[in-house]
Design an enzyme around this catalytic site. Structure first.
Site, short mmCIF file in Angstrom:
data_model
loop_
_atom_site.label_atom_id
_atom_site.label_comp_id
_atom_site.label_asym_id
_atom_site.label_seq_id
_atom_site.Cartn_x
_atom_site.Cartn_y
_atom_site.Cartn_z
N LYS A 204 33.66 -11.77 -5.36
CA LYS A 204 32.23 -12.00 -5.50
C LYS A 204 31.58 -10.73 -5.98
O LYS A 204 31.71 -9.68 -5.33
CB LYS A 204 31.70 -12.40 -4.12
CG LYS A 204 30.24 -12.52 -4.07
CD LYS A 204 29.80 -12.82 -2.67
CE LYS A 204 28.32 -13.04 -2.71
NZ LYS A 204 27.71 -13.05 -1.42
P1 FBP Z 1 22.17 -13.82 -1.94
O1 FBP Z 1 22.41 -15.00 -2.83
O2 FBP Z 1 21.11 -14.08 -0.93
O3 FBP Z 1 21.96 -12.57 -2.76
O4 FBP Z 1 23.49 -13.66 -1.09
C1 FBP Z 1 24.60 -13.02 -1.59
C2 FBP Z 1 24.91 -11.83 -0.75
O5 FBP Z 1 26.15 -11.29 -1.12
C3 FBP Z 1 24.97 -12.10 0.75
O6 FBP Z 1 26.21 -12.58 1.16
C4 FBP Z 1 24.60 -10.76 1.30
O7 FBP Z 1 23.97 -10.83 2.53
C5 FBP Z 1 23.64 -10.26 0.31
O8 FBP Z 1 23.95 -10.81 -0.93
C6 FBP Z 1 23.64 -8.77 0.24
O9 FBP Z 1 22.73 -8.35 -0.70
P2 FBP Z 1 22.36 -6.83 -0.81
O10 FBP Z 1 23.58 -6.06 -0.47
O11 FBP Z 1 21.92 -6.67 -2.21
O12 FBP Z 1 21.28 -6.58 0.16
#
Ligand code: FBP
Length: 306
Positions: A204
């Protein structure tokens, strides 16, 4: 359940895995409305840990309830639901067998100044809760990147030995990267490649921008250019970096944005050969009906019906 030719082909990329891990990957790939297509939409809900409860759930208060997220993922026909221990435990019996789950086994929080994550769950938890995979975040470029990679190596080996799949959130951040660098094309591709090298089944990353960040890589990108203006070409470059497309790569949704902006990104992921989306805030921060509509539009794009 009869596997499609496409899913069989994807499973063949993972030459060292045991039947248990392949069965769990197949479960994720065959579930939901995209089942069998080789594309996925996954709901991740670890933002309560990462960003805090109000920032995550106040925009749509029903989302404070862990059961809400199981319901949303199941009703939307998604491939899997990913969350930390407490969230999965909260609905584990009610939703046992209803949707593949991915146990996020490390977590960060916004009360820390370091770019690191604590291990907050185990492979034994994942097995006890009937999960198909463990999920683990690494922060390439952080001061703690090597310890994180070593933790991942250990947990991934244990998970694979037990027949689980491994999903890696590869999010570059740390002192040598500015904000633009975290999502630069070369850095996203590098992050995807490292996750593949550590043995991730599903990788991811964030959607890459047109920036090239690493000084040492600039000459190479000049000599072998990618069409930086074309979002699909950027996605294709990241997928190529993940073993020439022989690893599943999904892209995150990011902060809440307009449906059209998100669907535009999804069209690029689809066109660039990305394997899908893992979208949290853009799903659970919308009222449920709106979220279902958006997720359904995403699924249509991945089904090749833009
Ligand atoms: P989102 O679609 O809300 O961006 O989620 C993806 C994700 O990887 C979550 O699993 C994680 O909590 C978040 O993004 C972390 O985002 P960041 O590190 O940018 O705060």
């Amino acid at each position: 359940m009869k596997l499609t030719r496409r899913v069989k082909e994807i499973l063949s990329w993972y030459e060292s895995d045991n039947p248990g891990t392949k069965a769990n990957l197949a479960r994720i790939l065959m579930s939901g409305k995209l089942g069998g297509t080789g594309r996925m939409v996954i709901l991740p809900v670890d933002q309560g840990f990462e960003h805090g409860p109000a920032r995550s759930f106040a925009p749509n208060p029903p989302a404070y309830d862990p059961l809400y997220h199981f319901e949303l993922a199941i009703e939307a026909g998604l491939n899997a639901y990913a969350a930390p221990l407490g969230m999965i435990e909260a609905g584990a019996a009610t939703y046992a067998g209803c949707i593949p789950t991915i146990l996020k086994v490390n977590s960060s929080n916004s009360l820390s100044t370091t770019k690191d994550q604590a291990v907050t769950a185990t492979v034994a938890d994942a097995l006890r809760l009937g999960c198909s995979a463990i999920g683990f975040t690494i922060y390439p470029a952080s001061e703690h990147q090597f310890e994180m990679m070593e933790e991942l190596r250990e947990l991934a080996a244990e998970a694979k030995a037990c027949g689980l799949a491994v999903v890696v959130w590869s999010y570059p951040r740390g002192p040598m990267l500015d904000k633009a660098g975290e999502t630069a094309l070369d850095i996203c591709a590098y992050a995807a490649h490292m996750a593949a090298l550590i043995g991730a089944h599903i990788i991811k990353v964030k959607p890459p921008t047109s920036t090239i960040s690493l000084e040492a890589a600039k000459k190479t990108y000049e000599a072998h250019p990618v069409d930086l203006k074309d979002a699909a070409a950027r996605i294709a470059h990241v997928v190529k970096a993940a073993f020439n497309g022989r690893r599943l790569v999904v892209f995150s949704g990011g902060e809440a944005k307009s449906s059209e902006a998100l669907l535009e990104e999804v069209r690029a992921i689809h066109a660039g050969g990305g394997h899908g989306s893992i979208v949290g805030r853009n799903a659970f921060q919308r009222p449920k009906e709106e979220a279902l509509k958006l997720l359904s539009a995403m699924i249509e794009i991945y089904r090749g019906r833009p």
